[in-house]
Structures are given as structure tokens and as C-alpha cells.
Scaffold this motif. Structure first.
Motif, mmCIF file in Angstrom:
data_model
loop_
_atom_site.group_PDB
_atom_site.id
_atom_site.type_symbol
_atom_site.label_atom_id
_atom_site.label_comp_id
_atom_site.label_asym_id
_atom_site.label_seq_id
_atom_site.Cartn_x
_atom_site.Cartn_y
_atom_site.Cartn_z
ATOM 1 N N LEU A 149 -31.964 -51.433 -54.201
ATOM 2 C CA LEU A 149 -31.458 -51.019 -52.887
ATOM 3 C C LEU A 149 -32.502 -51.266 -51.807
ATOM 4 O O LEU A 149 -32.183 -51.769 -50.722
ATOM 5 C CB LEU A 149 -31.080 -49.537 -52.900
ATOM 6 C CG LEU A 149 -29.742 -49.163 -53.498
ATOM 7 C CD1 LEU A 149 -29.567 -47.652 -53.461
ATOM 8 C CD2 LEU A 149 -28.592 -49.853 -52.794
ATOM 9 N N ALA A 150 -33.734 -50.894 -52.085
ATOM 10 C CA ALA A 150 -34.804 -51.080 -51.111
ATOM 11 C C ALA A 150 -35.042 -52.565 -50.826
ATOM 12 O O ALA A 150 -35.396 -52.927 -49.706
ATOM 13 C CB ALA A 150 -36.085 -50.416 -51.615
ATOM 14 N N GLN A 151 -34.827 -53.400 -51.806
ATOM 15 C CA GLN A 151 -35.035 -54.846 -51.650
ATOM 16 C C GLN A 151 -34.045 -55.447 -50.660
ATOM 17 O O GLN A 151 -34.334 -56.486 -50.050
ATOM 18 C CB GLN A 151 -34.906 -55.520 -53.022
ATOM 19 C CG GLN A 151 -35.195 -57.000 -53.044
ATOM 20 C CD GLN A 151 -35.223 -57.531 -54.457
ATOM 21 O OE1 GLN A 151 -35.831 -56.942 -55.336
ATOM 22 N NE2 GLN A 151 -34.555 -58.643 -54.680
ATOM 23 N N LEU A 152 -32.913 -54.815 -50.475
ATOM 24 C CA LEU A 152 -31.914 -55.345 -49.543
ATOM 25 C C LEU A 152 -32.441 -55.390 -48.110
ATOM 26 O O LEU A 152 -32.129 -56.327 -47.362
ATOM 27 C CB LEU A 152 -30.632 -54.512 -49.605
ATOM 28 C CG LEU A 152 -29.814 -54.657 -50.878
ATOM 29 C CD1 LEU A 152 -28.660 -53.660 -50.879
ATOM 30 C CD2 LEU A 152 -29.300 -56.079 -51.022
ATOM 31 N N ALA A 153 -33.224 -54.401 -47.712
ATOM 32 C CA ALA A 153 -33.713 -54.345 -46.327
ATOM 33 C C ALA A 153 -34.614 -55.536 -45.981
ATOM 34 O O ALA A 153 -34.363 -56.227 -44.986
ATOM 35 C CB ALA A 153 -34.420 -53.020 -46.069
ATOM 36 N N PRO A 154 -35.667 -55.822 -46.763
ATOM 37 C CA PRO A 154 -36.492 -56.971 -46.381
ATOM 38 C C PRO A 154 -35.784 -58.311 -46.532
ATOM 39 O O PRO A 154 -36.075 -59.243 -45.783
ATOM 40 C CB PRO A 154 -37.713 -56.879 -47.299
ATOM 41 C CG PRO A 154 -37.321 -56.006 -48.414
ATOM 42 C CD PRO A 154 -36.254 -55.094 -47.891
ATOM 43 N N THR A 155 -34.840 -58.420 -47.465
ATOM 44 C CA THR A 155 -34.106 -59.687 -47.577
ATOM 45 C C THR A 155 -33.191 -59.872 -46.374
ATOM 46 O O THR A 155 -33.027 -60.994 -45.888
ATOM 47 C CB THR A 155 -33.305 -59.778 -48.889
ATOM 48 O OG1 THR A 155 -32.398 -58.680 -48.988
ATOM 49 C CG2 THR A 155 -34.219 -59.810 -50.103
ATOM 50 N N ALA A 156 -32.607 -58.779 -45.872
ATOM 51 C CA ALA A 156 -31.785 -58.863 -44.659
ATOM 52 C C ALA A 156 -32.653 -59.220 -43.453
ATOM 53 O O ALA A 156 -32.257 -60.032 -42.604
ATOM 54 C CB ALA A 156 -31.052 -57.541 -44.417
ATOM 55 N N VAL A 209 -35.009 -48.939 -61.204
ATOM 56 C CA VAL A 209 -34.549 -50.317 -60.968
ATOM 57 C C VAL A 209 -33.508 -50.338 -59.852
ATOM 58 O O VAL A 209 -33.562 -51.183 -58.949
ATOM 59 C CB VAL A 209 -33.980 -50.935 -62.271
ATOM 60 C CG1 VAL A 209 -33.201 -52.203 -61.986
ATOM 61 C CG2 VAL A 209 -35.101 -51.210 -63.255
ATOM 62 N N PHE A 210 -32.583 -49.400 -59.885
ATOM 63 C CA PHE A 210 -31.540 -49.341 -58.859
ATOM 64 C C PHE A 210 -32.148 -49.041 -57.482
ATOM 65 O O PHE A 210 -31.781 -49.673 -56.489
ATOM 66 C CB PHE A 210 -30.492 -48.288 -59.226
ATOM 67 C CG PHE A 210 -29.380 -48.181 -58.223
ATOM 68 C CD1 PHE A 210 -28.431 -49.178 -58.116
ATOM 69 C CD2 PHE A 210 -29.292 -47.085 -57.389
ATOM 70 C CE1 PHE A 210 -27.413 -49.092 -57.179
ATOM 71 C CE2 PHE A 210 -28.273 -46.978 -56.458
ATOM 72 C CZ PHE A 210 -27.331 -47.985 -56.358
ATOM 73 N N ALA A 211 -33.081 -48.110 -57.428
ATOM 74 C CA ALA A 211 -33.714 -47.761 -56.147
ATOM 75 C C ALA A 211 -34.500 -48.945 -55.583
ATOM 76 O O ALA A 211 -34.439 -49.218 -54.375
ATOM 77 C CB ALA A 211 -34.633 -46.555 -56.326
ATOM 78 N N ILE A 212 -35.204 -49.657 -56.435
ATOM 79 C CA ILE A 212 -35.938 -50.842 -55.981
ATOM 80 C C ILE A 212 -34.955 -51.897 -55.477
ATOM 81 O O ILE A 212 -35.185 -52.541 -54.450
ATOM 82 C CB ILE A 212 -36.832 -51.404 -57.100
ATOM 83 C CG1 ILE A 212 -37.937 -50.415 -57.451
ATOM 84 C CG2 ILE A 212 -37.428 -52.758 -56.700
ATOM 85 C CD1 ILE A 212 -38.668 -50.753 -58.743
#
Length: 116
Positions: free
Chosen positions: A52-59, A47-50
Motif C-alpha cells: 500500500l505504501a509503495q503506491l504513493a511513490p509510484t504515483a 507485505v500488504f502495508a508495504i
């Protein structure tokens, strides 16, 4: 922007599914299936890794002129998941359980919002 939004939708969906599994794994552990604690711990890492990864496409979505709120909501989720992780390691269930409820709720709000 539609491609970036699609990627964010994918991440938000996977994130919500992963975070929904966590109370299920914890519940199984609490009913006596002690092997589920390892699954719950692995789920926390996932969950934490997802998150963190979600931050890139939202940015990227924000940078391309899309809404800002998915980035800030995702950042709030990651911050909460960090606190959740350490509360779980410390055995602070008085924080871990209600924070988990709040995180699942926020993940659902993000999921619904990004699919609108």
C-alpha cells in the motif's frame, strides 16, 4: 524524477525482501514449527502495508513524468496480496499457494524493472 525513482526502488526492494520471507515462514510452519504461523500472519500484514505504501511513490513518479507501469504493477500486487490474505484466512491453500508464487514472481519482476 531521480529522487522519486530512488524512493520507488527502495520500496520495491523492501517489498521483495518481505514477500520472499513469506514462503520461508510458511515452510517452517509446515515442517512443524507451529509458532511460525504467527510470523507468517505478521509477514502478510507487513507485505500488504508495504505494498500500500509503495503506491504513493509510484504515483508520484508517474505524476512527475516517469513511467506508469510501476504504479499499475504495484496496484496489481496489492490486489493480489488482498486476495492472498483472504485465501489464507479461509484456508484455501489451492488458491493461496499458487497465488503466492505468482506474487513473489511479480514482485521480482517489478524489482528488476525498477532497477533497470
Amino acid at each position: 524524477m531521480s529522487k522519486a525513482r530512488s524512493v520507488v526502488r527502495g520500496f520495491a526492494t523492501v517489498h521483495a525482501v518481505a514477500i520472499f520471507g513469506q514462503p520461508v515462514f510458511a515452510g517452517r510452519y509446515l515442517t512443524g514449527d507451529y509458532a511460525m504461523l504467527a510470523v507468517h500472519r505478521f509477514g502478510a500484514d507487513l507485505v500488504f502495508a508495504i505494498g500500500l505504501a509503495q503506491l504513493a511513490p509510484t504515483a508520484l513518479l508517474w505524476w512527475r513524468g516517469g513511467p506508469r507501469w510501476p504504479f499499475w504493477a504495484s496496484l496489481l500486487l496489492v490486489a493480489g496480496e488482498t486476495a492472498q490474505y483472504f485465501a489464507g484466512l479461509a484456508g484455501a491453500l489451492d488458491l493461496h499457494v499458487p497465488l503466492g508464487v505468482a506474487l513473489v514472481t511479480l514482485a521480482v519482476v517489478v524489482l528488476i524493472g525498477i532497477w533497470r
